[in-house]
Motif scaffolding. Structure first.
Motif, mmCIF file in Angstrom:
data_model
loop_
_atom_site.group_PDB
_atom_site.id
_atom_site.type_symbol
_atom_site.label_atom_id
_atom_site.label_comp_id
_atom_site.label_asym_id
_atom_site.label_seq_id
_atom_site.Cartn_x
_atom_site.Cartn_y
_atom_site.Cartn_z
ATOM 1 N N SER A 168 0.852 -1.189 0.000
ATOM 2 C CA SER A 168 0.000 0.000 0.000
ATOM 3 C C SER A 168 0.882 1.231 0.000
ATOM 4 C CB SER A 168 -0.933 0.008 1.217
ATOM 5 O OG SER A 168 -0.186 0.073 2.411
ATOM 6 N N GLY A 169 0.427 2.276 -0.660
ATOM 7 C CA GLY A 169 1.204 3.500 -0.712
ATOM 8 C C GLY A 169 2.440 3.362 -1.569
ATOM 9 N N LEU A 170 3.284 4.375 -1.509
ATOM 10 C CA LEU A 170 4.504 4.427 -2.311
ATOM 11 C C LEU A 170 5.720 4.302 -1.409
ATOM 12 C CD1 LEU A 170 5.802 5.037 -5.144
ATOM 13 C CD2 LEU A 170 5.861 7.449 -4.417
ATOM 14 N N LEU A 171 6.543 3.303 -1.668
ATOM 15 C CA LEU A 171 7.799 3.120 -0.958
ATOM 16 C C LEU A 171 8.889 3.897 -1.705
ATOM 17 C CD1 LEU A 171 9.700 1.767 1.103
ATOM 18 C CD2 LEU A 171 9.836 -0.193 -0.479
ATOM 19 N N ILE A 172 9.454 4.902 -1.054
ATOM 20 C CA ILE A 172 10.550 5.658 -1.653
ATOM 21 C C ILE A 172 11.857 5.077 -1.127
ATOM 22 C CG2 ILE A 172 11.650 7.911 -1.868
ATOM 23 C CD1 ILE A 172 8.924 9.201 -1.595
ATOM 24 N N LEU A 173 12.658 4.564 -2.063
ATOM 25 C CA LEU A 173 13.897 3.887 -1.700
ATOM 26 C C LEU A 173 15.108 4.710 -2.125
ATOM 27 C CD1 LEU A 173 13.508 0.078 -2.527
ATOM 28 C CD2 LEU A 173 13.806 1.136 -0.300
ATOM 29 N N PRO A 174 15.881 5.227 -1.173
ATOM 30 C CA PRO A 174 17.173 5.802 -1.534
ATOM 31 C C PRO A 174 18.143 4.660 -1.836
ATOM 32 C CG PRO A 174 16.924 5.814 0.841
ATOM 33 C CD PRO A 174 15.638 5.267 0.277
ATOM 34 N N ASN A 175 19.080 4.894 -2.725
ATOM 35 C CA ASN A 175 20.025 3.840 -3.096
ATOM 36 C C ASN A 175 21.412 4.176 -2.559
ATOM 37 O OD1 ASN A 175 17.809 3.815 -5.309
ATOM 38 N ND2 ASN A 175 18.770 1.808 -5.449
ATOM 39 N N ALA A 176 21.886 3.325 -1.655
ATOM 40 C CA ALA A 176 23.209 3.514 -1.051
ATOM 41 C C ALA A 176 24.282 2.941 -1.961
ATOM 42 C CB ALA A 176 23.251 2.824 0.308
ATOM 43 N N TRP A 177 25.495 3.466 -1.819
ATOM 44 C CA TRP A 177 26.616 2.948 -2.602
ATOM 45 C C TRP A 177 27.720 2.388 -1.716
ATOM 46 C CZ3 TRP A 177 24.984 7.936 -2.203
ATOM 47 C CH2 TRP A 177 25.831 8.852 -1.587
ATOM 48 N N ASP A 178 27.522 2.461 -0.416
ATOM 49 C CA ASP A 178 28.431 1.840 0.542
ATOM 50 C C ASP A 178 27.755 1.861 1.904
ATOM 51 O OD1 ASP A 178 28.652 4.483 1.394
ATOM 52 O OD2 ASP A 178 30.735 4.709 0.766
ATOM 53 N N ALA A 179 28.441 1.346 2.907
ATOM 54 C CA ALA A 179 27.832 1.278 4.236
ATOM 55 C C ALA A 179 27.625 2.660 4.829
ATOM 56 C CB ALA A 179 28.704 0.420 5.157
ATOM 57 N N GLY A 180 28.556 3.578 4.590
ATOM 58 C CA GLY A 180 28.422 4.923 5.145
ATOM 59 C C GLY A 180 27.201 5.641 4.610
ATOM 60 N N SER A 181 26.979 5.561 3.300
ATOM 61 C CA SER A 181 25.794 6.205 2.728
ATOM 62 C C SER A 181 24.522 5.536 3.233
ATOM 63 C CB SER A 181 25.858 6.196 1.200
ATOM 64 O OG SER A 181 25.985 4.881 0.685
ATOM 65 N N ALA A 182 24.567 4.215 3.442
ATOM 66 C CA ALA A 182 23.406 3.518 3.993
ATOM 67 C C ALA A 182 23.096 4.014 5.413
ATOM 68 C CB ALA A 182 23.650 2.012 4.004
ATOM 69 N N ALA A 183 24.134 4.260 6.207
ATOM 70 C CA ALA A 183 23.930 4.751 7.566
ATOM 71 C C ALA A 183 23.302 6.137 7.561
ATOM 72 C CB ALA A 183 25.264 4.767 8.322
ATOM 73 N N VAL A 184 23.742 6.983 6.633
ATOM 74 C CA VAL A 184 23.153 8.315 6.526
ATOM 75 C C VAL A 184 21.672 8.209 6.179
ATOM 76 C CG1 VAL A 184 23.154 10.455 5.177
ATOM 77 C CG2 VAL A 184 25.318 9.467 5.942
ATOM 78 N N MET A 185 21.335 7.369 5.198
ATOM 79 C CA MET A 185 19.943 7.223 4.772
ATOM 80 C C MET A 185 19.083 6.662 5.896
ATOM 81 S SD MET A 185 20.826 5.846 0.985
ATOM 82 C CE MET A 185 21.794 6.891 -0.122
ATOM 83 N N ARG A 186 19.626 5.728 6.645
ATOM 84 C CA ARG A 186 18.901 5.202 7.812
ATOM 85 C C ARG A 186 18.589 6.321 8.792
ATOM 86 N NH1 ARG A 186 22.987 3.010 10.806
ATOM 87 N NH2 ARG A 186 22.792 4.809 12.187
ATOM 88 N N SER A 187 19.563 7.195 9.028
ATOM 89 C CA SER A 187 19.383 8.267 10.006
ATOM 90 C C SER A 187 18.338 9.286 9.573
ATOM 91 C CB SER A 187 20.714 8.982 10.249
ATOM 92 O OG SER A 187 21.051 9.853 9.178
ATOM 93 N N LEU A 188 18.048 9.331 8.273
ATOM 94 C CA LEU A 188 17.098 10.308 7.740
ATOM 95 C C LEU A 188 15.671 9.770 7.674
ATOM 96 C CD1 LEU A 188 19.319 11.748 4.874
ATOM 97 C CD2 LEU A 188 18.796 12.814 7.075
ATOM 98 N N GLY A 189 15.475 8.540 8.150
ATOM 99 C CA GLY A 189 14.126 8.002 8.221
ATOM 100 C C GLY A 189 13.728 7.091 7.096
ATOM 101 N N ALA A 190 14.671 6.625 6.292
ATOM 102 C CA ALA A 190 14.333 5.668 5.240
ATOM 103 C C ALA A 190 13.688 4.431 5.857
ATOM 104 C CB ALA A 190 15.585 5.268 4.464
ATOM 105 N N ARG A 191 12.667 3.913 5.182
ATOM 106 C CA ARG A 191 11.983 2.715 5.683
ATOM 107 C C ARG A 191 12.671 1.431 5.236
ATOM 108 N NH1 ARG A 191 5.898 3.009 4.061
ATOM 109 N NH2 ARG A 191 6.709 3.980 2.158
ATOM 110 N N ALA A 192 13.498 1.532 4.221
ATOM 111 C CA ALA A 192 14.301 0.424 3.718
ATOM 112 C C ALA A 192 15.446 1.041 2.936
ATOM 113 C CB ALA A 192 13.476 -0.512 2.837
ATOM 114 N N ILE A 193 16.473 0.253 2.681
ATOM 115 C CA ILE A 193 17.641 0.723 1.937
ATOM 116 C C ILE A 193 17.822 -0.181 0.722
ATOM 117 C CG2 ILE A 193 20.133 1.115 1.974
ATOM 118 C CD1 ILE A 193 18.693 2.981 3.846
ATOM 119 N N ALA A 194 18.018 0.434 -0.432
ATOM 120 C CA ALA A 194 18.424 -0.311 -1.617
ATOM 121 C C ALA A 194 19.860 0.062 -1.944
ATOM 122 C CB ALA A 194 17.511 0.016 -2.800
ATOM 123 N N THR A 195 20.537 -0.777 -2.699
ATOM 124 C CA THR A 195 21.855 -0.415 -3.199
ATOM 125 C C THR A 195 21.747 -0.069 -4.680
ATOM 126 O OG1 THR A 195 22.531 -2.661 -3.852
ATOM 127 C CG2 THR A 195 22.965 -1.987 -1.571
#
Length: 260
Positions: free
Chosen positions: A11-38
Motif C-alpha cells: 500500500s502507498g509508495l515506498l521511496i527507496l534511496p540507493n546507497a553505494w556503501d555502508a556509510g551512505s546507507a547509515a546516513v539514509m537510515r538516520s534520515l528516516g528511510a523505511r528500507a535501503i536499496a543499493t
C-alpha cells in the motif's frame, strides 16, 4: 525482515534511496528511510570497478554484508545486476549468498535481452532460496531503447507476465515517465510497479495516485555525491583553499556517531 519488506509494497509508495556503501546507507537510515536499496553503479564505483556485471561477485556479497550492518535492522534490497552469471544455477547460488548476509530483496535485470533468460534465473533463485526473498524483475526496454516507443508498454507487459509467472514479486520499469504509460503498466501487470527517479517523472504524490508502489533513486545520489566531490577537489587542487571544504559536509562527530 523479508515479510516486512513485502509489506512495504502492499500500500502507498515506498521511496527507496540507493546507497553505494555502508556509510551512505547509515546516513539514509538516520534520515528516516523505511528500507535501503543499493545501486550497482554506485557500489561498483566505490570499489573501483565499472558498472555492468564487472564487479566480482564476492565483492558484491561483502558490500551487501556491510550495508546490512549499517542499515541496523532496516530491510536491504541489493541491486544484483544480471545475477553475475548467464547460468541460472550460478545466479541462484549468488542470490543465496546475499540472503545469507541478510538481504531482504534483490533487483535482477533482463538487460534488454529475451525475457526467457531472466525468467530462468528467477525460477532458479526462487527454487534455491524459497519465497521470502523479494525478487524485483527489471525490464530494460526503455533504458536500452528497444523497439518502437509506442510499443514499449505492450512489450513491458508481456515481460511482466513472464516474470510474474516465474516467481517475481515486483516489476521495475526504469525510464518510464509518461503518466499514460504508467497508468497502463499499473493496470496491466500483476506485480507492484517500481519506477526510477528521472527528469520529467511526476512527483511522489501523483505516482502514488497512479498506483506506483516503489520509487528508486538509482545511481543518482551516488552520481551527485561524486559530482560534488569532483567540484570541491578541482577547486582545492587549483588553489588549496580550505574554506569551501568546510561547507555543507556532515560534521565528523555526527557522521562517526552513525556508524554501528
Amino acid at each position: 525482515m523479508t515479510t516486512a519488506f513485502h509489506d512495504l509494497h502492499r500500500s502507498g509508495l515506498l521511496i527507496l534511496p540507493n546507497a553505494w556503501d555502508a556509510g551512505s546507507a547509515a546516513v539514509m537510515r538516520s534520515l528516516g528511510a523505511r528500507a535501503i536499496a543499493t545501486t550497482s553503479a554506485g557500489c561498483a564505483w566505490s570499489l573501483g570497478w565499472p558498472d555492468g556485471d564487472a564487479l566480482p561477485v564476492e565483492r558484491a556479497v561483502q558490500m551487501c554484508a556491510d550495508v546490512v550492518r549499517a542499515a541496523q535492522g532496516l530491510p536491504v534490497s541489493v541491486d544484483f545486476e544480471g545475477g553475475y552469471s548467464d547460468n541460472p544455477g550460478d545466479a541462484a547460488a549468488h542470490a543465496a549468498a546475499l540472503v545469507e548476509q541478510g538481504a531482504a530483496g534483490i533487483n535482477i535485470e533482463d538487460g534488454g535481452g529475451e525475457p526467457g533468460a531472466l525468467a530462468a534465473k528467477i525460477e532458479a533463485i526462487r527454487a534455491k532460496v524459497g519465497a521470502d526473498l523479494f525478487i524485483n524483475a527489471r525490464c530494460d526496454v526503455w533504458l536500452r531503447g528497444i523497439g518502437e516507443a509506442e510499443a514499449r508498454v505492450d512489450e513491458a507487459l508481456r515481460r511482466a507476465a513472464i516474470y510474474a509467472g516465474s516467481g517475481a514479486d515486483g516489476f521495475f520499469a526504469p525510464g518510464v515517465v509518461e503518466p499514460d504509460a504508467i497508468t497502463r503498466l499499473v493496470a496491466g501487470t500483476p506485480l507492484p510497479l517500481n519506477l526510477l527517479a528521472r527528469s520529467g517523472l511526476p512527483g511522489a504524490a501523483e505516482l502514488e495516485r497512479l498506483g506506483v508502489r516503489r520509487l528508486s533513486a538509482g545511481s543518482a545520489l551516488a552520481s551527485a555525491a561524486y559530482g560534488w566531490t569532483a567540484s570541491l577537489a578541482k577547486a582545492f587542487l587549483a588553489d588549496g583553499a580550505s574554506e569551501p571544504l568546510m561547507e555543507g559536509g556532515l560534521p565528523w562527530g555526527e557522521m562517526n556517531a552513525l556508524m554501528p
